[in-house]
Write an enzyme that holds these catalytic residues in place. Structure first.
Site, PDB file in Angstrom:
ATOM      1  N   ARG A  99       0.812  -1.215   0.000  1.00  0.00           N
ATOM      2  CA  ARG A  99       0.000   0.000   0.000  1.00  0.00           C
ATOM      3  C   ARG A  99       0.845   1.264   0.000  1.00  0.00           C
ATOM      4  NH1 ARG A  99      -3.168   1.736  -2.694  1.00  0.00           N
ATOM      5  NH2 ARG A  99      -4.169  -0.296  -2.524  1.00  0.00           N
ATOM      6  N   LYS A 134       2.707  24.381  -3.833  1.00  0.00           N
ATOM      7  CA  LYS A 134       1.387  23.853  -3.480  1.00  0.00           C
ATOM      8  C   LYS A 134       1.415  22.323  -3.582  1.00  0.00           C
ATOM      9  CE  LYS A 134      -0.803  28.090  -5.135  1.00  0.00           C
ATOM     10  NZ  LYS A 134      -1.665  28.713  -6.159  1.00  0.00           N
ATOM     11  N   LYS A 166       6.963  38.441  -2.952  1.00  0.00           N
ATOM     12  CA  LYS A 166       5.583  38.484  -3.428  1.00  0.00           C
ATOM     13  C   LYS A 166       4.874  39.723  -2.894  1.00  0.00           C
ATOM     14  CE  LYS A 166       3.662  34.645  -4.473  1.00  0.00           C
ATOM     15  NZ  LYS A 166       2.930  33.357  -4.470  1.00  0.00           N
ATOM     16  N   GLU A 200       7.526  39.524  -7.703  1.00  0.00           N
ATOM     17  CA  GLU A 200       6.177  39.498  -8.258  1.00  0.00           C
ATOM     18  C   GLU A 200       5.738  40.923  -8.582  1.00  0.00           C
ATOM     19  OE1 GLU A 200       2.818  36.907  -6.610  1.00  0.00           O
ATOM     20  OE2 GLU A 200       2.302  38.897  -5.852  1.00  0.00           O
ATOM     21  N   ASP A 222       1.947  38.722 -12.196  1.00  0.00           N
ATOM     22  CA  ASP A 222       0.897  38.158 -11.372  1.00  0.00           C
ATOM     23  C   ASP A 222      -0.485  38.497 -11.910  1.00  0.00           C
ATOM     24  OD1 ASP A 222      -0.338  36.931  -9.097  1.00  0.00           O
ATOM     25  OD2 ASP A 222      -0.583  38.916  -8.214  1.00  0.00           O
TER      26      ASP A 222
END
Length: 283
Positions: A99, A134, A166, A200, A222
């Protein structure tokens, strides 16, 4: 800082700890200790194979005596009925490893399949698809490796191997110039001069500011439209690398690539992936 191999070993330790606990009582109660057997990794869905090398680690972590014969390598296109590899050894060990090995391979193959689809959408262009942070907690190294296997390009691995300024950094620092200057000073003071700096930008005016400030390796556009991205690429004019990010889907990917941007980051490569169907069957 832990190495890639150390992080993978830690992941496997956790995976087995949560799966096995104080023992696989089904296997221990039904399979004799001296039973030997063979299993095959059977592909049940079309896609891109990834995780064969990690499967070796999983099997050998459970039992170094397991013998594995690889029939299809990572990165290959596969179809239902294909057998990626066979494994031979103690039946108890094969069942315990099953598994955890499948969970990892299905996830990695799903990421590689998605990445191949996106990069193929840019065929004929110089634009490369990037992954993001992410990722599934604990599986970043494996998911980033799957992106590479699928033909994509890794962005930064984490917060440690690149400076990415950012919008929140800019706002808290008091503006783009303050953020960039502090980043340069930090790198100089802490022996981090090799760290690339990306900024950014939310408008063409932001891009002009960054170009005027200098000291930046890449500019991220962005949430620009394809039309605005084309203007931005012309404005940068090859002075630094360029990247598009934010709200880009598979259907709009080609439009962005045709603007001449160097990279397009796509969170969906890792955060919206379906695992590739496969099984580990005795034969």
């Amino acid at each position: 800082m832990k190495t890639k191999d150390e992080l993978i070993d830690a992941l496997l330790d956790l995976a087995f700890a949560e799966d096995i606990g104080d023992g696989d009582h089904t296997t221990l109660s039904t399979i004799p200790a001296d039973a030997m057997g063979r299993s095959k990794l059977l592909i049940k869905e079309k896609g891109v194979l990834a995780g064969v090398e990690i499967a070796k680690k999983v099997l050998h972590k459970v039992d170094p005596s397991i013998k594995m014969e690889v029939l299809i390598e990572d990165g290959a296109s596969v179809s239902p009925g294909d057998v990626a590899f066979t494994a031979e050894g103690p039946v108890r060990s094969l069942l315990v490893a099953e598994r955890t090995m499948l969970n990892i391979m299905q996830r990695m193959s799903g990421v590689a399949t998605m990445t191949r689809k996106y990069q193929d959408q840019l065929k004929g262009l110089s634009t490369r698809v990037l992954d993001t942070r992410k990722t599934t907690p604990g599986m970043r190294m494996l998911e980033k490796e799957a992106v590479r296997i699928g033909g994509g390009t890794n962005h930064r691995i984490g917060l440690f191997d690149m400076i990415l300024i950012k919008d929140n950094h800019e706002d808290f620092a008091g503006g783009i110039e303050q953020a960039v200057r502090r980043a340069e000073e930090y790198c100089a003071a802490n022996g981090k001069k090799d760290l690339k700096i990306e900024v950014e930008c939310r408008s063409l005016d932001d891009i002009r500011k960054v170009l005027e400030i200098g000291g930046v390796d890449r500019i991220m556009f962005d949430n620009f439209t394809p039309e605005l991205t084309r203007e931005a690429v012309a404005l940068v004019n090859g002075k630094v690398e360029t990247e598009s990010s934010g709200g880009i889907t598979f259907d709009t990917l080609r439009d962005y690539g045709e603007t001449g941007v160097d990279f397009i980051s796509v969170g969906a490569l890792t955060h919206s992936v379906k695992g590739l169907d496969m099984s580990f069957k005795a034969f």
